[in-house]
Design a protein around this motif. Sequence first.
Motif, mmCIF file in Angstrom:
data_model
loop_
_atom_site.group_PDB
_atom_site.id
_atom_site.type_symbol
_atom_site.label_atom_id
_atom_site.label_comp_id
_atom_site.label_asym_id
_atom_site.label_seq_id
_atom_site.Cartn_x
_atom_site.Cartn_y
_atom_site.Cartn_z
ATOM 1 N N TRP A 88 3.968 -7.700 -12.259
ATOM 2 C CA TRP A 88 3.379 -7.654 -13.593
ATOM 3 C C TRP A 88 4.460 -7.739 -14.668
ATOM 4 C CZ3 TRP A 88 -1.935 -7.202 -14.097
ATOM 5 C CH2 TRP A 88 -2.634 -6.841 -12.940
ATOM 6 N N ASP A 89 4.155 -8.418 -15.758
ATOM 7 C CA ASP A 89 5.040 -8.394 -16.928
ATOM 8 C C ASP A 89 4.700 -7.155 -17.744
ATOM 9 O OD1 ASP A 89 6.370 -10.794 -16.375
ATOM 10 O OD2 ASP A 89 4.819 -11.973 -17.371
ATOM 11 N N ILE A 90 5.717 -6.445 -18.201
ATOM 12 C CA ILE A 90 5.492 -5.285 -19.060
ATOM 13 C C ILE A 90 5.287 -5.813 -20.473
ATOM 14 C CG2 ILE A 90 6.452 -3.160 -19.999
ATOM 15 C CD1 ILE A 90 8.075 -2.861 -17.425
ATOM 16 N N SER A 91 4.071 -5.619 -21.007
ATOM 17 C CA SER A 91 3.821 -6.076 -22.380
ATOM 18 C C SER A 91 4.183 -4.994 -23.383
ATOM 19 C CB SER A 91 2.376 -6.544 -22.563
ATOM 20 O OG SER A 91 1.467 -5.521 -22.259
ATOM 21 N N SER A 92 4.016 -3.720 -23.012
ATOM 22 C CA SER A 92 4.461 -2.613 -23.860
ATOM 23 C C SER A 92 4.419 -1.329 -23.045
ATOM 24 C CB SER A 92 3.595 -2.473 -25.112
ATOM 25 O OG SER A 92 2.275 -2.093 -24.768
ATOM 26 N N TYR A 93 5.160 -0.344 -23.510
ATOM 27 C CA TYR A 93 5.121 0.965 -22.882
ATOM 28 C C TYR A 93 5.634 2.013 -23.843
ATOM 29 C CZ TYR A 93 10.174 0.870 -22.060
ATOM 30 O OH TYR A 93 11.533 0.828 -22.233
ATOM 31 N N ASN A 94 5.182 3.235 -23.619
ATOM 32 C CA ASN A 94 5.716 4.391 -24.318
ATOM 33 C C ASN A 94 5.517 5.596 -23.403
ATOM 34 O OD1 ASN A 94 3.054 5.484 -24.782
ATOM 35 N ND2 ASN A 94 2.852 4.129 -26.540
ATOM 36 N N GLU A 95 5.696 6.790 -23.902
ATOM 37 C CA GLU A 95 5.618 7.977 -23.059
ATOM 38 C C GLU A 95 4.228 8.201 -22.468
ATOM 39 O OE1 GLU A 95 6.885 8.096 -26.242
ATOM 40 O OE2 GLU A 95 8.959 7.943 -25.571
ATOM 41 N N ASN A 96 3.187 7.609 -23.059
ATOM 42 C CA ASN A 96 1.818 7.862 -22.633
ATOM 43 C C ASN A 96 1.076 6.666 -22.062
ATOM 44 O OD1 ASN A 96 1.798 10.644 -23.515
ATOM 45 N ND2 ASN A 96 1.864 9.811 -25.580
ATOM 46 N N THR A 97 1.596 5.460 -22.235
ATOM 47 C CA THR A 97 0.873 4.262 -21.828
ATOM 48 C C THR A 97 1.839 3.196 -21.323
ATOM 49 O OG1 THR A 97 -0.731 4.696 -23.597
ATOM 50 C CG2 THR A 97 -0.825 2.547 -22.573
ATOM 51 N N ILE A 98 1.441 2.530 -20.234
ATOM 52 C CA ILE A 98 2.179 1.368 -19.723
ATOM 53 C C ILE A 98 1.184 0.220 -19.669
ATOM 54 C CG2 ILE A 98 3.476 0.387 -17.799
ATOM 55 C CD1 ILE A 98 4.075 3.339 -16.922
ATOM 56 N N ASN A 99 1.418 -0.821 -20.458
ATOM 57 C CA ASN A 99 0.540 -1.989 -20.493
ATOM 58 C C ASN A 99 1.211 -3.146 -19.758
ATOM 59 O OD1 ASN A 99 -1.696 -1.065 -22.237
ATOM 60 N ND2 ASN A 99 -0.040 -0.807 -23.719
ATOM 61 N N LEU A 100 0.483 -3.690 -18.777
ATOM 62 C CA LEU A 100 1.002 -4.770 -17.950
ATOM 63 C C LEU A 100 0.089 -5.979 -18.057
ATOM 64 C CD1 LEU A 100 1.673 -2.590 -14.765
ATOM 65 C CD2 LEU A 100 3.256 -3.091 -16.637
ATOM 66 N N ILE A 101 0.669 -7.162 -17.844
ATOM 67 C CA ILE A 101 -0.103 -8.404 -17.904
ATOM 68 C C ILE A 101 0.409 -9.362 -16.841
ATOM 69 C CG2 ILE A 101 1.391 -9.454 -19.661
ATOM 70 C CD1 ILE A 101 -1.199 -10.660 -20.888
ATOM 71 N N ASP A 102 -0.505 -10.167 -16.331
ATOM 72 C CA ASP A 102 -0.121 -11.198 -15.369
ATOM 73 C C ASP A 102 -0.987 -12.420 -15.603
ATOM 74 O OD1 ASP A 102 1.302 -12.161 -12.938
ATOM 75 O OD2 ASP A 102 -0.738 -12.230 -12.156
ATOM 76 N N VAL A 103 -0.348 -13.566 -15.767
ATOM 77 C CA VAL A 103 -1.074 -14.832 -15.883
ATOM 78 C C VAL A 103 -0.963 -15.510 -14.530
ATOM 79 C CG1 VAL A 103 -1.242 -17.041 -17.057
ATOM 80 C CG2 VAL A 103 -0.559 -15.012 -18.333
ATOM 81 N N SER A 104 -2.111 -15.727 -13.910
ATOM 82 C CA SER A 104 -2.151 -16.299 -12.566
ATOM 83 C C SER A 104 -1.648 -17.732 -12.577
ATOM 84 C CB SER A 104 -3.581 -16.257 -12.028
ATOM 85 O OG SER A 104 -3.661 -16.944 -10.812
ATOM 86 N N GLY A 105 -0.812 -18.036 -11.608
ATOM 87 C CA GLY A 105 -0.319 -19.399 -11.471
ATOM 88 C C GLY A 105 -1.363 -20.319 -10.868
ATOM 89 N N GLY A 106 -2.261 -19.758 -10.077
ATOM 90 C CA GLY A 106 -3.264 -20.568 -9.386
ATOM 91 C C GLY A 106 -4.404 -20.999 -10.282
ATOM 92 N N ASN A 107 -5.168 -20.018 -10.784
ATOM 93 C CA ASN A 107 -6.340 -20.359 -11.579
ATOM 94 C C ASN A 107 -6.123 -20.206 -13.078
ATOM 95 O OD1 ASN A 107 -6.383 -17.626 -12.004
ATOM 96 N ND2 ASN A 107 -8.262 -17.235 -10.865
ATOM 97 N N GLY A 108 -4.972 -19.718 -13.490
ATOM 98 C CA GLY A 108 -4.661 -19.585 -14.908
ATOM 99 C C GLY A 108 -5.327 -18.397 -15.569
ATOM 100 N N GLY A 109 -6.009 -17.542 -14.785
ATOM 101 C CA GLY A 109 -6.645 -16.354 -15.340
ATOM 102 C C GLY A 109 -5.603 -15.329 -15.750
#
Length: 157
Positions: free
Chosen positions: A127-148
């Motif tokens: 997963w790519d880390i899009s943002s984080y702080n002491e209370n939240t970790i936000n992750l994102i992934d763009v699929s290489g196969g279907n682009g979702g």
Amino acid sequence: MKTKHTFFYALLSLLCFSLMSSTCSSDDDDNMPNSSVQDAVMVSQSGTWKISSFIDSGQNETNHFTGYTFTFEDNGDLTATNGSNTLTGSWSITNSNSNVDSNDDMDFNIFFPVDESSAFEDLNDDWDISSYNENTINLIDVSGGNGGTDTLTFTRL
């Protein structure tokens, strides 16, 4: 001729100053504190987490992880438990960017050794880390196969 050179150097100086100002800005457009992989690791290890949101290619699948708590251990173990079931996997945070102080490509790697029918298999990714702080970790992934696009949010308990 001297006027052309003077104009050229003045323009070049202005351009260089403009570039330096934008690259040295203290503004943080990526929603991450000025930090390193080490800081993200320390935040992850400091407590117990739950999945507050998991969107898999537009489908909200957060309910698959209701009741589970996640612990990111310093030895690389990742434990998910809901009181009666415990799964142990692995995790790490890596930087695939050549500039080790850059937040541009910090990857949050998750792996649970489960079969494809398990909801936990959907978490297995870099997963790519899009943002984080002491209370939240936000992750994102763009699929290489279907682009979702998948998003995963951990919230500290």
